[in-house]
Write an enzyme that holds these catalytic residues in place. Structure first.
Site, PDB file in Angstrom:
ATOM      1  N   ARG A   1       2.325  -6.283   9.358  1.00  0.00           N
ATOM      2  CA  ARG A   1       1.556  -5.168   9.911  1.00  0.00           C
ATOM      3  C   ARG A   1       2.061  -4.771  11.297  1.00  0.00           C
ATOM      4  O   ARG A   1       2.109  -3.573  11.620  1.00  0.00           O
ATOM      5  CB  ARG A   1       0.078  -5.528   9.916  1.00  0.00           C
TER       6      ARG A   1
ATOM      7  N   ASN B   1      -2.189   0.157   6.659  1.00  0.00           N
ATOM      8  CA  ASN B   1      -1.620  -1.049   7.268  1.00  0.00           C
ATOM      9  C   ASN B   1      -0.730  -1.840   6.306  1.00  0.00           C
ATOM     10  O   ASN B   1      -0.624  -3.060   6.386  1.00  0.00           O
ATOM     11  CB  ASN B   1      -2.728  -1.903   7.897  1.00  0.00           C
TER      12      ASN B   1
ATOM     13  N   LYS C   1       0.823  -1.212   0.000  1.00  0.00           N
ATOM     14  CA  LYS C   1       0.000   0.000   0.000  1.00  0.00           C
ATOM     15  C   LYS C   1       0.864   1.272   0.000  1.00  0.00           C
ATOM     16  O   LYS C   1       2.074   1.224   0.265  1.00  0.00           O
ATOM     17  CB  LYS C   1      -0.928  -0.040   1.214  1.00  0.00           C
TER      18      LYS C   1
ATOM     19  N   HIS D   1      -2.227  -5.413   1.441  1.00  0.00           N
ATOM     20  CA  HIS D   1      -3.519  -6.072   1.198  1.00  0.00           C
ATOM     21  C   HIS D   1      -3.239  -7.502   0.774  1.00  0.00           C
ATOM     22  O   HIS D   1      -2.271  -7.762   0.061  1.00  0.00           O
ATOM     23  CB  HIS D   1      -4.294  -5.367   0.072  1.00  0.00           C
TER      24      HIS D   1
ATOM     25  N   TYR E   1     -12.319  -1.836  -3.731  1.00  0.00           N
ATOM     26  CA  TYR E   1     -12.821  -1.938  -2.353  1.00  0.00           C
ATOM     27  C   TYR E   1     -14.341  -1.771  -2.291  1.00  0.00           C
ATOM     28  O   TYR E   1     -14.878  -1.445  -1.212  1.00  0.00           O
ATOM     29  CB  TYR E   1     -12.121  -0.906  -1.469  1.00  0.00           C
TER      30      TYR E   1
ATOM     31  N   PHE F   1     -15.324   3.978   6.898  1.00  0.00           N
ATOM     32  CA  PHE F   1     -13.950   4.350   6.520  1.00  0.00           C
ATOM     33  C   PHE F   1     -13.710   4.264   5.006  1.00  0.00           C
ATOM     34  O   PHE F   1     -12.595   4.489   4.554  1.00  0.00           O
ATOM     35  CB  PHE F   1     -12.949   3.458   7.267  1.00  0.00           C
TER      36      PHE F   1
ATOM     37  N   GLU G   1      -9.344 -10.990  -7.844  1.00  0.00           N
ATOM     38  CA  GLU G   1      -8.456  -9.844  -7.624  1.00  0.00           C
ATOM     39  C   GLU G   1      -7.218  -9.907  -8.522  1.00  0.00           C
ATOM     40  O   GLU G   1      -6.732  -8.868  -8.985  1.00  0.00           O
ATOM     41  CB  GLU G   1      -8.053  -9.787  -6.140  1.00  0.00           C
TER      42      GLU G   1
ATOM     43  N   THR H   1      -5.641  -7.146  10.690  1.00  0.00           N
ATOM     44  CA  THR H   1      -5.929  -5.846  10.061  1.00  0.00           C
ATOM     45  C   THR H   1      -5.430  -4.692  10.929  1.00  0.00           C
ATOM     46  O   THR H   1      -4.806  -3.749  10.433  1.00  0.00           O
ATOM     47  CB  THR H   1      -7.459  -5.702   9.856  1.00  0.00           C
TER      48      THR H   1
ATOM     49  N   ARG I   1      -1.791 -14.317   4.388  1.00  0.00           N
ATOM     50  CA  ARG I   1      -2.542 -13.670   5.467  1.00  0.00           C
ATOM     51  C   ARG I   1      -1.780 -13.807   6.791  1.00  0.00           C
ATOM     52  O   ARG I   1      -1.778 -12.893   7.621  1.00  0.00           O
ATOM     53  CB  ARG I   1      -3.939 -14.273   5.609  1.00  0.00           C
TER      54      ARG I   1
HETATM   55  P1  IDP Z   1      -7.940  -6.956   5.593  1.00  0.00           P
HETATM   56  O1  IDP Z   1      -7.173  -5.989   4.722  1.00  0.00           O
HETATM   57  O2  IDP Z   1      -7.148  -7.385   6.798  1.00  0.00           O
HETATM   58  O3  IDP Z   1      -8.516  -8.123   4.811  1.00  0.00           O
HETATM   59  P2  IDP Z   1     -10.631  -5.754   5.679  1.00  0.00           P
HETATM   60  O4  IDP Z   1     -11.584  -5.855   6.830  1.00  0.00           O
HETATM   61  O5  IDP Z   1     -10.968  -6.477   4.414  1.00  0.00           O
HETATM   62  O6  IDP Z   1      -9.183  -6.159   6.242  1.00  0.00           O
HETATM   63  O7  IDP Z   1     -10.495  -4.197   5.373  1.00  0.00           O
HETATM   64  C1  IDP Z   1      -9.874  -3.742   4.186  1.00  0.00           C
HETATM   65  C2  IDP Z   1      -8.999  -2.573   4.542  1.00  0.00           C
HETATM   66  O8  IDP Z   1      -9.823  -1.508   5.010  1.00  0.00           O
HETATM   67  C3  IDP Z   1      -8.002  -2.806   5.670  1.00  0.00           C
HETATM   68  O9  IDP Z   1      -6.811  -3.460   5.249  1.00  0.00           O
HETATM   69  C4  IDP Z   1      -7.739  -1.381   6.127  1.00  0.00           C
HETATM   70  O10 IDP Z   1      -6.849  -0.695   5.234  1.00  0.00           O
HETATM   71  C5  IDP Z   1      -9.125  -0.757   6.001  1.00  0.00           C
HETATM   72  N1  IDP Z   1      -9.875  -0.842   7.275  1.00  0.00           N
HETATM   73  C6  IDP Z   1     -10.461  -1.941   7.815  1.00  0.00           C
HETATM   74  N2  IDP Z   1     -11.047  -1.656   8.986  1.00  0.00           N
HETATM   75  C7  IDP Z   1     -10.836  -0.324   9.198  1.00  0.00           C
HETATM   76  C8  IDP Z   1     -11.215   0.592  10.254  1.00  0.00           C
HETATM   77  O11 IDP Z   1     -11.861   0.235  11.241  1.00  0.00           O
HETATM   78  N3  IDP Z   1     -10.785   1.881  10.092  1.00  0.00           N
HETATM   79  C9  IDP Z   1     -10.068   2.316   9.007  1.00  0.00           C
HETATM   80  N4  IDP Z   1      -9.713   1.490   8.000  1.00  0.00           N
HETATM   81  C10 IDP Z   1     -10.080   0.191   8.091  1.00  0.00           C
END
Ligand code: IDP
Length: 140
Positions: free
Chosen positions: A104, A114, A11, A117, A51, A59, A128, A93, A87
């Site tokens: 992370r 973070n 990212k 992805h 997304y 968010f 994807e 996350t 993963r």
């Molecule tokens: P993942 O990337 O670990 O699979 P997802 O729940 O699919 O997590 O969320 C996608 C992305 O959205 C996360 O990697 C992060 O960048 C962002 N995200 C997820 N939850 C939050 C939040 O509570 N606040 C801000 N950004 C978030």
């Protein structure tokens, strides 16, 4: 053990801080092979589409803005159980909840920025990967 492919994105927070090599080393040490990789600038439309599943989340707008704030590196990783293996190296996350050895925990700036992805299922990985790569760009 199944050989799988998964879609990975380094990212903007990672490219901005010049961390792509360090993160790739962690992937390779975990047995994942980078079989395709390119540095691209996402547009608002492309990041929004990628997304789209999060469109209703509070968010979403901020996430899209963050994803277009600098170039990203999109990758296809291949290896045994690649989706779960990737993963595992990524970590939770929220970096505060991620295991210490993970990308992370070591590099993420926040739950949003973070650093990486990764596809969350084999089915999503196929979708994807096709979103970013032509079959001819993947060289195992
Ligand atoms: P993942 O990337 O670990 O699979 P997802 O729940 O699919 O997590 O969320 C996608 C992305 O959205 C996360 O990697 C992060 O960048 C962002 N995200 C997820 N939850 C939050 C939040 O509570 N606040 C801000 N950004 C978030």
């Amino acid at each position: 053990m199944a050989i799988e492919r998964t879609l990975s994105i380094l990212k903007p927070d990672a490219t901005r801080r010049n961390l792509t090599g360090k993160i790739n080393a962690l992937f390779e040490e975990a047995g994942l092979r980078i079989v395709a990789q390119k540095r691209i600038q996402l547009t608002e439309a492309t990041a929004g589409q990628f997304y789209a599943v999060h469109k209703e989340r509070p968010f979403y707008g901020s996430l899209v803005a963050s994803m277009i704030s600098a170039p990203v590196v999109v990758q296809v990783l291949e290896g045994e159980n690649a989706v779960l293996a990737h993963r595992g190296v990524m970590g939770a996350t929220d970096p505060k909840k991620a295991e210490p050895h993970t990308v992370r925990a070591q590099f993420a700036e926040s739950i949003e920025a973070n650093s990486v992805h990764g596809s969350d299922s084999l089915e999503n990985a196929a979708t994807e990967i096709a979103f970013f790569f032509a079959g001819t760009e993947i060289l195992p």
